[in-house]
Design a protein around this motif. Structure first.
Motif, PDB file in Angstrom:
ATOM      1  N   GLY A  41       0.825  -1.211   0.000  1.00  0.00           N
ATOM      2  CA  GLY A  41       0.000   0.000   0.000  1.00  0.00           C
ATOM      3  C   GLY A  41       0.858   1.259   0.000  1.00  0.00           C
ATOM      4  N   LEU A  42       1.903   1.269   0.813  1.00  0.00           N
ATOM      5  CA  LEU A  42       2.789   2.435   0.855  1.00  0.00           C
ATOM      6  C   LEU A  42       3.549   2.609  -0.461  1.00  0.00           C
ATOM      7  N   VAL A  43       3.964   1.503  -1.068  1.00  0.00           N
ATOM      8  CA  VAL A  43       4.643   1.590  -2.371  1.00  0.00           C
ATOM      9  C   VAL A  43       3.689   2.141  -3.419  1.00  0.00           C
ATOM     10  N   PHE A  44       2.444   1.686  -3.394  1.00  0.00           N
ATOM     11  CA  PHE A  44       1.447   2.167  -4.355  1.00  0.00           C
ATOM     12  C   PHE A  44       1.178   3.653  -4.156  1.00  0.00           C
ATOM     13  N   ILE A  45       1.043   4.097  -2.922  1.00  0.00           N
ATOM     14  CA  ILE A  45       0.819   5.528  -2.647  1.00  0.00           C
ATOM     15  C   ILE A  45       2.037   6.340  -3.080  1.00  0.00           C
ATOM     16  N   GLY A  46       3.238   5.816  -2.855  1.00  0.00           N
ATOM     17  CA  GLY A  46       4.453   6.508  -3.303  1.00  0.00           C
ATOM     18  C   GLY A  46       4.516   6.620  -4.814  1.00  0.00           C
ATOM     19  N   PHE A  47       4.105   5.558  -5.511  1.00  0.00           N
ATOM     20  CA  PHE A  47       4.075   5.590  -6.973  1.00  0.00           C
ATOM     21  C   PHE A  47       3.080   6.636  -7.461  1.00  0.00           C
ATOM     22  N   LEU A  48       1.894   6.672  -6.856  1.00  0.00           N
ATOM     23  CA  LEU A  48       0.907   7.685  -7.244  1.00  0.00           C
ATOM     24  C   LEU A  48       1.428   9.096  -6.972  1.00  0.00           C
ATOM     25  N   VAL A  51       3.944   9.935  -9.755  1.00  0.00           N
ATOM     26  CA  VAL A  51       3.253  10.232 -11.012  1.00  0.00           C
ATOM     27  C   VAL A  51       2.584  11.603 -10.930  1.00  0.00           C
ATOM     28  N   GLY A  52       1.966  11.899  -9.819  1.00  0.00           N
ATOM     29  CA  GLY A  52       1.344  13.222  -9.648  1.00  0.00           C
ATOM     30  C   GLY A  52       2.361  14.346  -9.687  1.00  0.00           C
ATOM     31  N   LEU A  58       6.553  20.164 -12.236  1.00  0.00           N
ATOM     32  CA  LEU A  58       7.698  20.567 -11.428  1.00  0.00           C
ATOM     33  C   LEU A  58       8.973  19.808 -11.801  1.00  0.00           C
ATOM     34  N   MET A  59       8.850  18.766 -12.593  1.00  0.00           N
ATOM     35  CA  MET A  59      10.021  17.987 -12.985  1.00  0.00           C
ATOM     36  C   MET A  59      10.512  18.339 -14.385  1.00  0.00           C
ATOM     37  N   GLN A  60      10.010  19.406 -14.981  1.00  0.00           N
ATOM     38  CA  GLN A  60      10.451  19.780 -16.318  1.00  0.00           C
ATOM     39  C   GLN A  60      11.850  20.382 -16.253  1.00  0.00           C
ATOM     40  N   PRO A  61      12.714  20.007 -17.175  1.00  0.00           N
ATOM     41  CA  PRO A  61      14.069  20.554 -17.176  1.00  0.00           C
ATOM     42  C   PRO A  61      14.082  21.969 -17.728  1.00  0.00           C
ATOM     43  N   GLU A  62      15.125  22.695 -17.403  1.00  0.00           N
ATOM     44  CA  GLU A  62      15.296  24.030 -17.965  1.00  0.00           C
ATOM     45  C   GLU A  62      15.687  23.885 -19.435  1.00  0.00           C
ATOM     46  N   VAL A  63      15.059  24.679 -20.277  1.00  0.00           N
ATOM     47  CA  VAL A  63      15.362  24.623 -21.703  1.00  0.00           C
ATOM     48  C   VAL A  63      16.227  25.829 -22.033  1.00  0.00           C
TER      49      VAL A  63
END
Length: 75
Positions: A41-48, A51-52, A58-63
């Protein structure tokens, strides 16, 4: 057979089949299964959450444009 003629089974003092038995610590037989379910359950919540976070932008690289002169030795 009348209700008053009912006699309990010979092993009436034993717990029913499938009853949970307690260990010395009192944690129960199925505690390892509960821990594994909690872990999944904790792994699934961490995966969600990952993904969120990725979809939030917020994970887009600087261009930026990078130019570097290259000299070729074609001799």
């Amino acid at each position: 057979m009348a209700y008053s003629d009912f006699q309990p089974a010979a092993n009436a003092d034993r717990p029913a089949r499938g009853a949970r038995e307690k260990t010395i610590a009192g944690s129960g037989v199925h505690s390892m299964g509960r821990i594994i379910i909690l872990l999944f359950g904790l792994v699934f919540i961490g995966f969600l959450a990952l993904v969120g976070y990725a979809y939030s932008g917020l994970m887009q690289p600087e261009v930026r444009s990078v130019t570097q002169p290259v000299t070729l030795d074609a001799d």
